[in-house]
Design an enzyme around this catalytic site. Structure first.
Site, PDB file in Angstrom:
ATOM      1  CB  VAL A   1      -2.592  -9.120  52.657  1.00  0.00           C
ATOM      2  CG1 VAL A   1      -2.712  -8.489  54.040  1.00  0.00           C
ATOM      3  CG2 VAL A   1      -3.830  -8.774  51.820  1.00  0.00           C
ATOM      4  CG  ASP A   2      -0.209  -7.099  47.009  1.00  0.00           C
ATOM      5  OD1 ASP A   2       1.030  -7.090  47.146  1.00  0.00           O
ATOM      6  OD2 ASP A   2      -0.864  -6.061  46.784  1.00  0.00           O
TER       7      ASP A   2
ATOM      8  CG  HIS B   1      -1.828  -4.593  58.130  1.00  0.00           C
ATOM      9  ND1 HIS B   1      -2.375  -3.489  57.500  1.00  0.00           N
ATOM     10  CD2 HIS B   1      -1.508  -4.172  59.381  1.00  0.00           C
ATOM     11  CE1 HIS B   1      -2.380  -2.462  58.331  1.00  0.00           C
ATOM     12  NE2 HIS B   1      -1.854  -2.848  59.476  1.00  0.00           N
TER      13      HIS B   1
HETATM   14  P1  NAD Z   1      -6.765   2.121  51.419  1.00  0.00           P
HETATM   15  O1  NAD Z   1      -7.529   1.372  50.387  1.00  0.00           O
HETATM   16  O2  NAD Z   1      -7.439   2.579  52.634  1.00  0.00           O
HETATM   17  O3  NAD Z   1      -6.144   3.397  50.705  1.00  0.00           O
HETATM   18  C1  NAD Z   1      -5.555   3.325  49.432  1.00  0.00           C
HETATM   19  C2  NAD Z   1      -4.911   4.673  49.127  1.00  0.00           C
HETATM   20  O4  NAD Z   1      -4.254   4.537  47.878  1.00  0.00           O
HETATM   21  C3  NAD Z   1      -5.904   5.834  48.992  1.00  0.00           C
HETATM   22  O5  NAD Z   1      -5.371   6.953  49.694  1.00  0.00           O
HETATM   23  C4  NAD Z   1      -5.955   6.117  47.493  1.00  0.00           C
HETATM   24  O6  NAD Z   1      -6.086   7.488  47.211  1.00  0.00           O
HETATM   25  C5  NAD Z   1      -4.576   5.645  47.052  1.00  0.00           C
HETATM   26  N1  NAD Z   1      -4.502   5.186  45.670  1.00  0.00           N
HETATM   27  C6  NAD Z   1      -5.443   4.552  44.928  1.00  0.00           C
HETATM   28  N2  NAD Z   1      -4.965   4.286  43.701  1.00  0.00           N
HETATM   29  C7  NAD Z   1      -3.694   4.750  43.679  1.00  0.00           C
HETATM   30  C8  NAD Z   1      -2.674   4.781  42.694  1.00  0.00           C
HETATM   31  N3  NAD Z   1      -2.854   4.279  41.459  1.00  0.00           N
HETATM   32  N4  NAD Z   1      -1.492   5.360  43.002  1.00  0.00           N
HETATM   33  C9  NAD Z   1      -1.273   5.886  44.233  1.00  0.00           C
HETATM   34  N5  NAD Z   1      -2.203   5.890  45.206  1.00  0.00           N
HETATM   35  C10 NAD Z   1      -3.393   5.324  44.934  1.00  0.00           C
HETATM   36  O7  NAD Z   1      -5.524   1.216  51.755  1.00  0.00           O
HETATM   37  P2  NAD Z   1      -4.491   1.214  52.964  1.00  0.00           P
HETATM   38  O8  NAD Z   1      -4.219   2.605  53.406  1.00  0.00           O
HETATM   39  O9  NAD Z   1      -3.393   0.338  52.518  1.00  0.00           O
HETATM   40  O10 NAD Z   1      -5.233   0.494  54.210  1.00  0.00           O
HETATM   41  C11 NAD Z   1      -6.140  -0.524  54.042  1.00  0.00           C
HETATM   42  C12 NAD Z   1      -5.870  -1.916  54.579  1.00  0.00           C
HETATM   43  O11 NAD Z   1      -6.408  -2.806  53.592  1.00  0.00           O
HETATM   44  C13 NAD Z   1      -4.449  -2.362  54.743  1.00  0.00           C
HETATM   45  O12 NAD Z   1      -4.322  -2.771  56.041  1.00  0.00           O
HETATM   46  C14 NAD Z   1      -4.251  -3.591  53.832  1.00  0.00           C
HETATM   47  O13 NAD Z   1      -3.821  -4.709  54.583  1.00  0.00           O
HETATM   48  C15 NAD Z   1      -5.620  -3.939  53.311  1.00  0.00           C
HETATM   49  N6  NAD Z   1      -5.654  -4.162  51.831  1.00  0.00           N
HETATM   50  C16 NAD Z   1      -4.579  -4.647  51.159  1.00  0.00           C
HETATM   51  C17 NAD Z   1      -4.619  -4.810  49.771  1.00  0.00           C
HETATM   52  C18 NAD Z   1      -3.412  -5.365  49.055  1.00  0.00           C
HETATM   53  O14 NAD Z   1      -2.703  -6.193  49.637  1.00  0.00           O
HETATM   54  N7  NAD Z   1      -3.123  -4.950  47.819  1.00  0.00           N
HETATM   55  C19 NAD Z   1      -5.765  -4.478  49.061  1.00  0.00           C
HETATM   56  C20 NAD Z   1      -6.874  -4.004  49.780  1.00  0.00           C
HETATM   57  C21 NAD Z   1      -6.806  -3.866  51.171  1.00  0.00           C
END
Ligand code: NAD
Length: 237
Positions: free
Chosen positions: A95-96, A111
């Site tokens: 969502v960023d 999402h």
């Molecule tokens: P998740 O947090 O469940 O999983 C993150 C995955 O990324 C993990 O498997 C982890 O091992 C991996 N990871 C962590 N650091 C990493 C790196 N440096 N390089 C590569 N991989 C790395 O997230 P998800 O699977 O995207 O699902 C969660 C939900 O949360 C999504 O629907 C999303 O909308 C929301 N969300 C979004 C953000 C964002 O927009 N940045 C942040 C938090 C949650």
């Protein structure tokens, strides 16, 4: 020869930009239980808590920038388009706005987006940069107190599923980056792509719930793995 590519990204691709992922070891999203900030019931129960949570996440975007992984994917799409190599679709669960800022032509936020507000009265979604806690009027219908974060919460239907399904059915390469493979329907995309005959690749920090489904999995930080993979793809052209 790869022509049509679908890439799915998750919170892991933004981790090295300083955006916390969803599932930290303690199972909380920045100190909150998912049930308290990411469901329609939570919003009905405590709208102020939910609005404040997303207002803070939205404001935080001003402090982060795209990292090497976001920039590499933008480079890959630009080359794919310039050379007319085939279709390229980037689907993000994030969502960023870091992929947007890296520069993409075909990017779908399945999402939702922090930088968007959704009116519960008229249904309009509009770009939104400020807070929602003070109940601003909807820019479309002018009603006050009707705007919510334009985020797909648990129990709600993800966006763009038809377009994503079409692209998956035509792709010959599917790549999943930085996602835990725990949130459906995104976690099922690898199987859709396989059913279409695509090769599948996972790039993630560590093995995920979905790893056994992929033809190939590479593990390490996205900021290193993704630029290396993109160079490999471009070098093979
Ligand atoms: P998740 O947090 O469940 O999983 C993150 C995955 O990324 C993990 O498997 C982890 O091992 C991996 N990871 C962590 N650091 C990493 C790196 N440096 N390089 C590569 N991989 C790395 O997230 P998800 O699977 O995207 O699902 C969660 C939900 O949360 C999504 O629907 C999303 O909308 C929301 N969300 C979004 C953000 C964002 O927009 N940045 C942040 C938090 C949650």
């Amino acid at each position: 020869m790869v022509r049509n590519i679908v890439i799915l990204t998750g919170a892991g691709i933004s981790a090295e930009s300083g955006v916390p992922t969803f599932r930290a070891a303690d199972g909380l999203w920045e100190g909150h239980r998912v049930e308290d900030v990411a469901t329609p019931e939570a919003f009905r129960r405590n709208p102020a808590l939910v609005q404040t949570f997303y207002d803070q996440r939205r404001a935080f975007l001003g402090q982060v920038v795209p990292n090497a992984a976001h920039l590499a994917l933008a480079r890959l799409e630009a080359q794919w388009r310039e050379r007319g190599l085939g279709e390229f679709l980037l689907v993000t669960q994030n969502v960023d706005d870091l992929h947007d800022r890296a520069g993409h032509n075909r990017l779908l936020h399945m999402h939702g987006e922090l930088n968007s507000a959704l009116c519960t009265a008229c249904g309009a979604a509009r770009p939104w940069r400020g807070p929602l806690i003070d109940d601003p009027a909807c820019p479309a219908c002018q009603r006050s107190g009707s705007l919510r974060p334009d985020i797909v919460w648990f129990g709600e239907m993800p966006y763009h599923m038809d377009a994503i399904g079409d692209a998956l059915s035509r792709c010959d390469l599917f790549v999943s980056i930085g996602t835990s493979g725990a949130v459906y329907p995104a976690a099922g995309f690898v199987q859709w792509a396989k059913d279409a005959g695509a090769r599948t690749l996972e790039l993630n920090l560590e093995p995920s719930a979905g790893t056994p489904m992929f033809d190939e999995a590479r593990h390490g930080p996205a900021g290193t793995l993704v630029p290396a993979w993109v160079e490999e793809m471009l070098g093979a052209l």
